[in-house]
Scaffold this active site. Sequence first.
Site, mmCIF file in Angstrom:
data_model
loop_
_atom_site.group_PDB
_atom_site.id
_atom_site.type_symbol
_atom_site.label_atom_id
_atom_site.label_comp_id
_atom_site.label_asym_id
_atom_site.label_seq_id
_atom_site.Cartn_x
_atom_site.Cartn_y
_atom_site.Cartn_z
ATOM 1 N N GLU A 1 12.397 -63.788 -53.087
ATOM 2 C CA GLU A 1 12.948 -64.985 -53.724
ATOM 3 C C GLU A 1 12.236 -66.253 -53.245
ATOM 4 O O GLU A 1 12.002 -67.169 -54.008
ATOM 5 C CB GLU A 1 14.457 -65.089 -53.459
ATOM 6 C CG GLU A 1 15.273 -64.029 -54.178
ATOM 7 C CD GLU A 1 15.171 -64.135 -55.696
ATOM 8 O OE1 GLU A 1 14.806 -65.208 -56.203
ATOM 9 O OE2 GLU A 1 15.449 -63.133 -56.379
ATOM 10 N N TYR B 1 20.133 -71.760 -54.903
ATOM 11 C CA TYR B 1 19.573 -70.685 -55.720
ATOM 12 C C TYR B 1 19.313 -69.428 -54.869
ATOM 13 O O TYR B 1 19.763 -68.331 -55.198
ATOM 14 C CB TYR B 1 18.259 -71.130 -56.406
ATOM 15 C CG TYR B 1 17.521 -69.929 -56.911
ATOM 16 C CD1 TYR B 1 17.905 -69.314 -58.086
ATOM 17 C CD2 TYR B 1 16.500 -69.343 -56.156
ATOM 18 C CE1 TYR B 1 17.295 -68.144 -58.521
ATOM 19 C CE2 TYR B 1 15.883 -68.183 -56.572
ATOM 20 C CZ TYR B 1 16.287 -67.592 -57.759
ATOM 21 O OH TYR B 1 15.692 -66.437 -58.173
ATOM 22 N N ASP C 1 18.115 -71.127 -61.935
ATOM 23 C CA ASP C 1 16.729 -71.583 -61.753
ATOM 24 C C ASP C 1 16.264 -72.130 -63.104
ATOM 25 O O ASP C 1 17.071 -72.248 -64.038
ATOM 26 C CB ASP C 1 15.833 -70.449 -61.228
ATOM 27 C CG ASP C 1 15.586 -69.374 -62.276
ATOM 28 O OD1 ASP C 1 16.266 -69.384 -63.328
ATOM 29 O OD2 ASP C 1 14.699 -68.522 -62.056
#
Length: 400
Positions: A59, A142, A160
């Site tokens: 991520e 996020y 996102d």
Amino acid sequence: MTQSQSPPNNMLAEDLSNVDFSGAECSEIRAALLGWYRVYRRELPWRGIQDPYLIWVSEIMLQQTQVATVLEYYLRWVERFPTVESLAGATLDEVLELWAGLGYYRRARFLHESSQDVVARMGGRLPRSAAQLRKLKGIGPYTAGAIASIAFGQLEPVVDGNVERVLARLRAVRGDAKSGALQKLWWRLAARLLDPEFPGDFNQAMMELGATVCTPQNPNCPECPLRRVCHAYQRGAAADYPAPAKRAAQRPVRVRSLVITRDVPGEDVAQAHREFLLIRRPLDGIWGGLWEFATVEVSARAADSKVFEDLRAYVDNRFALKIPSAAQVQRIGGFVHHFSHIKMSIEADFWHAGSPVSETPKGGGEAGAPAHRWVRASALDAVAMSAAMRKILALYRAIA
Ligand code: SF4
């Protein structure tokens, strides 16, 4: 307005509170999206895994970076740092060497620092909740939502750029997607839609749809599993939502770099070798913590003679190396390097300082790290340098 009606364009903030999905729409979207994702998702090395550390790494790498670019870096990373303990035990240089070329180097530094935090304070186990994850350096809403939902099955939404676009189109919302009012809306809608049984898959499916079908230009609506409930599609104007992105103007910056070499004699000819002066950049800012050739930022309109004097003064002040005259310096080339917000014109020169050089280092590095070092030619390729410095090295090698 009922919940399933299309809101008008350019809504006022108070209108946004009416933007929602009905219960029936939520069910339809979850079923259609998860069904689509299970068939059409791209097979990627971080898909289908549940290791919180590896999900965290993927991520962080995927922030502001294309999947195609991340793939190679991720695989190398997993090989070198397969566990949070292995990352925590590495030096910053080892981490940056592996990250070099991926950009946004603060991400790597924070990942490294946080891995040490996880090992030292949490026994090597990442927290399960988004709120606790957010306490780690470099983990924002996020990333916290992604790790919590994908690794731990927590009911946490993610938002996102891809999710923003899909939501904006599903409800035909126009405006600056990054504005505070719309950010609030995206998080509310993402939480509303989240599948209670498969939150991790659902979050990944929303992002995957945005990345592969509901793309910024030319969304592939005929192939989209959500077209039945999509207001932008029904209006025949999918690409108009949320709004054409405004590209921020790039700030022009001019820099001058100097490749400085010295010859180091050995006990015999075979042991003699050439070394390059490398300087570590400050940890904060562009290319934070990476190594570079002697580099100064100069005025866009400065005359060449003034630029040379700036460079000479920098090298003298910082390393007590005296460049005799401009004639000793050889031009090796120039190019333009683009960042999202900066257009950097780089000119590069070369100066061979002779052999050997007895320079006096001035100023230390951050956190006890050396501020500069001389590196053998054969070891240069393993040093953590930016893509721009690698280009300068290639230009040097072409003339050397
Ligand atoms: Fe995006 Fe088109 Fe699907 Fe709507 S129908 S979500 S605009 S791809």
